[in-house]
Structure formats: structure tokens, C-alpha cells
Design an enzyme around this catalytic site. Sequence first.
Site, PDB file in Angstrom:
ATOM      1  N   ASP A  25      43.774 -43.905 -15.919  1.00 46.52           N
ATOM      2  CA  ASP A  25      44.953 -43.085 -14.970  1.00 46.52           C
ATOM      3  C   ASP A  25      44.764 -41.722 -15.277  1.00 46.52           C
ATOM      4  O   ASP A  25      45.158 -41.259 -16.330  1.00 46.52           O
ATOM      5  CB  ASP A  25      46.277 -43.326 -15.106  1.00 46.52           C
ATOM      6  CG  ASP A  25      47.202 -42.917 -14.561  1.00 46.52           C
ATOM      7  OD1 ASP A  25      46.953 -41.882 -13.651  1.00 46.52           O
ATOM      8  OD2 ASP A  25      48.240 -43.081 -14.740  1.00 46.52           O
ATOM      9  N   ASN A  27      45.859 -38.734 -13.452  1.00 41.44           N
ATOM     10  CA  ASN A  27      47.049 -37.856 -13.228  1.00 41.44           C
ATOM     11  C   ASN A  27      48.304 -38.450 -13.477  1.00 41.44           C
ATOM     12  O   ASN A  27      49.427 -38.074 -13.252  1.00 41.44           O
ATOM     13  CB  ASN A  27      47.179 -37.647 -11.634  1.00 41.44           C
ATOM     14  CG  ASN A  27      47.226 -38.977 -10.805  1.00 41.44           C
ATOM     15  OD1 ASN A  27      47.293 -39.962 -11.515  1.00 41.44           O
ATOM     16  ND2 ASN A  27      47.426 -38.559  -9.440  1.00 41.44           N
ATOM     17  N   ASP A  29      50.109 -41.256 -12.881  1.00 42.29           N
ATOM     18  CA  ASP A  29      51.261 -42.024 -12.062  1.00 42.29           C
ATOM     19  C   ASP A  29      51.002 -43.565 -12.243  1.00 42.29           C
ATOM     20  O   ASP A  29      51.845 -44.116 -11.501  1.00 42.29           O
ATOM     21  CB  ASP A  29      51.010 -41.571 -10.672  1.00 42.29           C
ATOM     22  CG  ASP A  29      49.475 -42.131 -10.106  1.00 42.29           C
ATOM     23  OD1 ASP A  29      48.834 -42.628 -10.961  1.00 42.29           O
ATOM     24  OD2 ASP A  29      49.221 -41.777  -8.905  1.00 42.29           O
ATOM     25  N   ASP A  33      42.285 -44.002 -11.228  1.00 44.54           N
ATOM     26  CA  ASP A  33      41.863 -42.865 -10.202  1.00 44.54           C
ATOM     27  C   ASP A  33      40.660 -42.373 -10.461  1.00 44.54           C
ATOM     28  O   ASP A  33      40.136 -42.601 -11.510  1.00 44.54           O
ATOM     29  CB  ASP A  33      42.982 -41.956 -10.078  1.00 44.54           C
ATOM     30  CG  ASP A  33      43.451 -41.257 -11.450  1.00 44.54           C
ATOM     31  OD1 ASP A  33      42.633 -41.029 -12.146  1.00 44.54           O
ATOM     32  OD2 ASP A  33      44.738 -40.911 -11.257  1.00 44.54           O
ATOM     33  N   ASP A 102      31.844 -51.182  -3.192  1.00 42.31           N
ATOM     34  CA  ASP A 102      32.044 -52.556  -2.830  1.00 42.31           C
ATOM     35  C   ASP A 102      32.036 -52.420  -1.292  1.00 42.31           C
ATOM     36  O   ASP A 102      32.560 -51.605  -0.846  1.00 42.31           O
ATOM     37  CB  ASP A 102      33.432 -53.096  -3.182  1.00 42.31           C
ATOM     38  CG  ASP A 102      33.438 -54.613  -3.425  1.00 42.31           C
ATOM     39  OD1 ASP A 102      33.036 -55.464  -2.788  1.00 42.31           O
ATOM     40  OD2 ASP A 102      33.848 -54.908  -4.597  1.00 42.31           O
ATOM     41  N   ASP A 203      31.102 -57.867  -0.091  1.00 42.81           N
ATOM     42  CA  ASP A 203      31.935 -58.817  -0.190  1.00 42.81           C
ATOM     43  C   ASP A 203      31.908 -60.039   0.554  1.00 42.81           C
ATOM     44  O   ASP A 203      31.827 -60.034   1.748  1.00 42.81           O
ATOM     45  CB  ASP A 203      33.411 -58.116   0.204  1.00 42.81           C
ATOM     46  CG  ASP A 203      34.670 -58.977  -0.263  1.00 42.81           C
ATOM     47  OD1 ASP A 203      34.872 -59.051  -1.538  1.00 42.81           O
ATOM     48  OD2 ASP A 203      35.195 -59.193   0.723  1.00 42.81           O
ATOM     49  N   GLU A 281      28.009 -61.151  -2.628  1.00 39.15           N
ATOM     50  CA  GLU A 281      28.795 -62.130  -3.236  1.00 39.15           C
ATOM     51  C   GLU A 281      28.780 -63.506  -2.719  1.00 39.15           C
ATOM     52  O   GLU A 281      29.502 -63.964  -1.971  1.00 39.15           O
ATOM     53  CB  GLU A 281      30.188 -61.722  -3.025  1.00 39.15           C
ATOM     54  CG  GLU A 281      31.266 -62.554  -4.154  1.00 39.15           C
ATOM     55  CD  GLU A 281      32.750 -62.476  -3.547  1.00 39.15           C
ATOM     56  OE1 GLU A 281      33.587 -62.893  -4.254  1.00 39.15           O
ATOM     57  OE2 GLU A 281      32.942 -62.176  -2.224  1.00 39.15           O
ATOM     58  N   HIS A 341      36.973 -59.582 -11.164  1.00 36.15           N
ATOM     59  CA  HIS A 341      38.336 -59.536 -10.834  1.00 36.15           C
ATOM     60  C   HIS A 341      39.105 -60.462 -10.274  1.00 36.15           C
ATOM     61  O   HIS A 341      40.286 -60.501  -9.900  1.00 36.15           O
ATOM     62  CB  HIS A 341      38.643 -58.140  -9.895  1.00 36.15           C
ATOM     63  CG  HIS A 341      37.789 -58.442  -8.780  1.00 36.15           C
ATOM     64  ND1 HIS A 341      36.385 -58.465  -8.501  1.00 36.15           N
ATOM     65  CD2 HIS A 341      38.313 -58.550  -7.455  1.00 36.15           C
ATOM     66  CE1 HIS A 341      36.129 -58.735  -7.104  1.00 36.15           C
ATOM     67  NE2 HIS A 341      37.374 -58.839  -6.606  1.00 36.15           N
ATOM     68  N   ASP A 342      38.167 -61.482  -9.861  1.00 37.69           N
ATOM     69  CA  ASP A 342      38.864 -62.544  -9.352  1.00 37.69           C
ATOM     70  C   ASP A 342      39.047 -63.798 -10.256  1.00 37.69           C
ATOM     71  O   ASP A 342      39.557 -64.781  -9.971  1.00 37.69           O
ATOM     72  CB  ASP A 342      38.025 -63.197  -8.238  1.00 37.69           C
ATOM     73  CG  ASP A 342      37.588 -62.325  -6.890  1.00 37.69           C
ATOM     74  OD1 ASP A 342      38.830 -61.703  -6.797  1.00 37.69           O
ATOM     75  OD2 ASP A 342      36.988 -62.412  -6.214  1.00 37.69           O
TER      76      ASP A 342
HETATM   77  C1  GLC Z   1      36.108 -61.368  -2.453  1.00 38.47           C
HETATM   78  C2  GLC Z   1      36.599 -60.567  -3.483  1.00 38.47           C
HETATM   79  C3  GLC Z   1      38.134 -61.010  -3.653  1.00 38.47           C
HETATM   80  C4  GLC Z   1      38.906 -60.846  -2.137  1.00 38.47           C
HETATM   81  C5  GLC Z   1      38.033 -61.461  -1.044  1.00 38.47           C
HETATM   82  C6  GLC Z   1      38.689 -61.324   0.417  1.00 38.47           C
HETATM   83  O1  GLC Z   1      36.178 -62.519  -2.684  1.00 38.47           O
HETATM   84  O2  GLC Z   1      36.101 -60.411  -4.443  1.00 38.47           O
HETATM   85  O3  GLC Z   1      38.999 -60.053  -4.625  1.00 38.47           O
HETATM   86  O4  GLC Z   1      40.127 -61.294  -2.196  1.00 38.47           O
HETATM   87  O5  GLC Z   1      36.710 -61.321  -1.067  1.00 38.47           O
HETATM   88  O6  GLC Z   1      38.178 -59.775   0.711  1.00 38.47           O
END
Ligand code: GLC
Length: 574
Positions: A25, A27, A29, A33, A102, A203, A281, A341-342
Site C-alpha cells: 500500500d 498511499n 489507504d 496499489d 490477467d 482467466d 487458466e 489467489h483461489d
Molecule cells: C478465475 C479466477 C477467480 C475468479 C474466476 C471468475 O478462476 O482465478 O478468482 O473468481 O475466474 O473470474
Amino acid sequence: MEIIESLKWWQKAVFYQIYPRSFADGNGDGIGDFPGIISKLDYLQSLGIDAVWLSPHYPSPNYDCGYDIADYLDVAPEYGTLDQFQQFLDGAHQRGIRVILDMVLNHTSDLHAWFKESRSNKNNPKRDWYIWKNGVNGDPPNNWNSTFGGSAWEMDQTTGQYYYHFFFKEQPDLNWRNPEVKVAMFNAVRFWLERGVDGFRLDAIGTIFEHPEYPNHPVPLTPLELRRTLEMADNPNREVEFWSLWRSMEQYQVEQPGMHELMQELRKVIDEYDDRILVGEDENISYHGKGDNELHMVFNFPLMETERLTPTWIRRNQANRLKELAQVNPEAWPCNTLGNHDASRVQTRFGDRKHDPELARLSLALMLTLRGTPFLYNGEEIGMTDFMLTDIGKFRDTLGIRYYQAQIEESGLSPGEAMPRASLVTRDKTRTPMQWTHQTNGGFCPVGIDPWLPVNPNYHQGVNVQDQDDDPASMLNFYRQMIGLRKHMPALIGGTYVTYRARSRNILAFYRQVSKQICLVAINFKPRPTIFNLPENAHQIELRFSNKSLAEKCEPGKQVRMQPFQILIFEVFS
Ligand code: GLC
């Protein structure tokens, strides 16, 4: 090393995923960023990574944490400006770090101007950019489900028709059979390529097309009922049955004909520019096409679909995956990952609660020594773990929030019973802010500011960059050391993969070989010492890396006693 020289940058690279909302971060908040990321470019360089995959940085109402894009040609105001994006990109390039973005092709946000127009009336020129259908006798057009729960169809009062969404209703699917959609999205792709990005992670690529006749799927259960039936059944095959029924439910919504042609067209766009790449993905290796006409890489997701990484599991995965890839095309390049991140964090997911940091080190060694390009997720390098939220007011992932509500409203659980389940399901657990220091908020944002998601309090216990930076035994320095080692061992980057002592249940061992170098990797997955027999058919064996001491001299045909969770990397001279 001739083979290495002929490899492309993305085949040699170690990728690092940045989740921008949680990285740094700048700035103050409470939200990550671009100024924050820019201030950490030297840190990224110190890790030795070669490329960054940046999760979505576009304007978004954040129903799906940025994967619901409201404008493909801009930067989310809370992350900064296009100029700051450019500073980040240029700064990364100056340090020899490539950047892929992405790109969410399947759907937009329902607040995207295109969808606002599309929903405004049936004759709007953008009406056909999304998928609109009439209901049937007061019900949705068919029985398809959203993969995130509920019907895949949402009735829109303005025109009385339903629109289709594979994910949340705030993420309407684009109609890729409309050529105008393709032109608009390819323009978005070009917009970022012109700015110099090195490619895209695509994605949810398998969800782009739907069956053109929209037939009902044959499974007579809702996803919730399916889950419940299997939760109750005393059936050892229930996982397998669950996934087979799940696939049957989604059969008309994913991996539909037309994808390969579309990927070929997208590849042509990318190839208008030098050296750019597409990573899907998806685990489906058919996206490699003929080797040079579709995607450059897809993820080896099957490797991570286990509770426990064992030598047997890994060997089987590698045998299948490498064989399948070779059948598609000898040039098809593997791509390995254990987290993003999933998914749960590596240390939580593949730990045993007794030796988590040691097992996390093995996971990294695996990523950096198996054949293929490794993708690492930010925070793993300091051993960040899943953080279980206990207050629904702190949840940010709509999936977790809706799951919590459904547990109470549909399954009749009390809030107290629903919370631990929801905190396991929500992807917030893996998206908490990066822990930079041992000060308040883990140094992510200033004291007195509430970060967008709580910081995992284990920043107090050494899980932070500051404490680990100067500690030679830290996870962070283990990452640096291993990434550095890989750079100097061409066989680990480009070599063939051949198993060694393939029946051992304790030690995973394999050769990686290029014409001028042979490496032997041995990893003891057990919490106890284990004997490892060095190969006889060698002239000389030299130890290049070990995470623990090794008493014996390494000689061909000799035995060495590996310590619990020991990683050994040898160079073998024949
Ligand atoms: C992909 C992303 C996930 C998102 C999904 C819908 O699986 O990794 O985070 O929720 O697509 O866009």
C-alpha cells in the site's frame, strides 16, 4: 549449453503472482496499489524472479475481487493511474522482470458500460454482446447452474429477459459468437500490448462458449443437493462421483467447440508483437494446439489436487502430464504451480501441522526442479499461511459471504456453525495483505488504518520480510538461494525428466539432463532419516545443494543418509 540458449524467456522464467490489492500500500489507504508495487521492485529483483503475473488491476466494483472488470482500458483508481502502471512496467523491465496481465475474456462486470447498454432495451446495439434469453413458463431458460451457486440465469426486470452468467450474477457472460465482442476484446488486448506488457494469463478460458442450443443438463440435483447427498453418503468414492456429476452438470457450459479457433485468432494478435505469451487458466493440454498456434502454457493443476504431496503422487502426475504433453506436441512446455489467489496457501494446504515450514520448503524445491515453468504466489516466500476469518463483517470474497448466508438460510445452520465452514471456503484466507515488517499491520499500511482484509497476526512471529531478510536460515533466503541455484543449473531449466529409484515411497528422485549437464534431485518427504543410494553408473558425483548437512562423501554407488525433509541436488558426471 545449446538447449538452454534455444529456450524462450518464458520457458526459463520463474513467475511470481502479485495480487495487487494485498501486495503493498503506497498511499496509506489500506489497499495495495501501483506506488506500493513500484516501491517493492527492488525486493522482487532480490528474489531472483524473472516475471510477474499481475492479478486484475482494472476498474472494478469488486464483487469478485477484480475479476469483474468495468473498464478494460484503465487502472482501478484505488490502484493508481495509467502513468503509474507504466512506471511499474518500465521499472520491472529495467530490472529484467517481465510482466503478464490477467485478462478476463469470458465476462465483464455488470457495471461495465457495455452491459449497462445491453440491458437498457432489447434493440440496443449492444444487446447481443451478452447472452439474453426468454424464460420458460416463468422459470429460467434452462437448468444450468452458476459455478458459484444458484441458477446461471438472472431475470432482468427492465426487459423481462434472462441473462447468462457462469460466475456471479454481477459477472454477465459476453457473447463470443458476436464478432463485435471479439473486436472489442482484441482491442483491449492490443491496448496493453502497445504499452509493453509481455503477455496475459487468460482467466477461466474454458468457460467462453456455451452450447449453442442451451440444452438442459441431465443431473436431477442442484449443486447444493449434490454436495449434501455426498456429504451424507458413506461412500469411499464420493469425491470421484461428486466430480463426475459436477462435470456432467457443467457439460454444456465449458470447453465447447470454437475455443481452439478463438485461441488461434488471439495468438495471431499476440504474435503481431515480439515475444509475448498467453497462459491459460486451464489444465487442458489441447490448448497447446500445434505447439505454436494457440496458448504457450496451461497450468498443471492436477499436481495440486491432493491433500498430501507424496513421491508416488508426484511421479504419477509427472508421468501422465509429460506423456500427454509429448503426445500433443513435442514442443508443448509444462507449467507447474501449487498455489494462487483461489487456493489455500501452500504451507497450510500441504502441511501436516507438525512440519509445515519444512514441507513448504519441499514444495518450493519441487516447483524449481520439476520440468517446466514454475508459478509462485506472493507471500509464499515468507511462509504466509491461510488466515481464518471469524467475523462475517470482515469477509470480502462474495463467494464466502454467500456461502455463509446459504449455510444459514438454506442448510439451517446457526451463525456459529456456519462461520468455520465459511472461513474455509472464502478465498479471503489466501488473499490477506503481504507481511512486510513486524510492526502494526505487518507494515502493509500505516498504524490506525484498517487494511482492506485483516493482516494475519503471525507477522509478529517472524512471518514477515523484515525479520527474514537478514536471517540466512529464513524461508525468504531459502527462496532466494533456490531460485539463484536454478539460474545456474541449465539442466534444472531445460533438462529432460527421468525418474530415479521410482519405487521409493519416501524419497522422490529424478534426473534432469541437458547435453552438457546431468542433475540428480533427491527429496526426502519423510520426517525421519532415510537411506539414499547414489547411482553406480557415474564417474563422479558432486553435491551442488543441500538444505541440511550431509555426513557422507558423495561417491558413485555409495549410500548417503538423508535427514528428515532433506533436499539434495547433485551434478552427475558420466
Ligand atoms: C478465475 C479466477 C477467480 C475468479 C474466476 C471468475 O478462476 O482465478 O478468482 O473468481 O475466474 O473470474
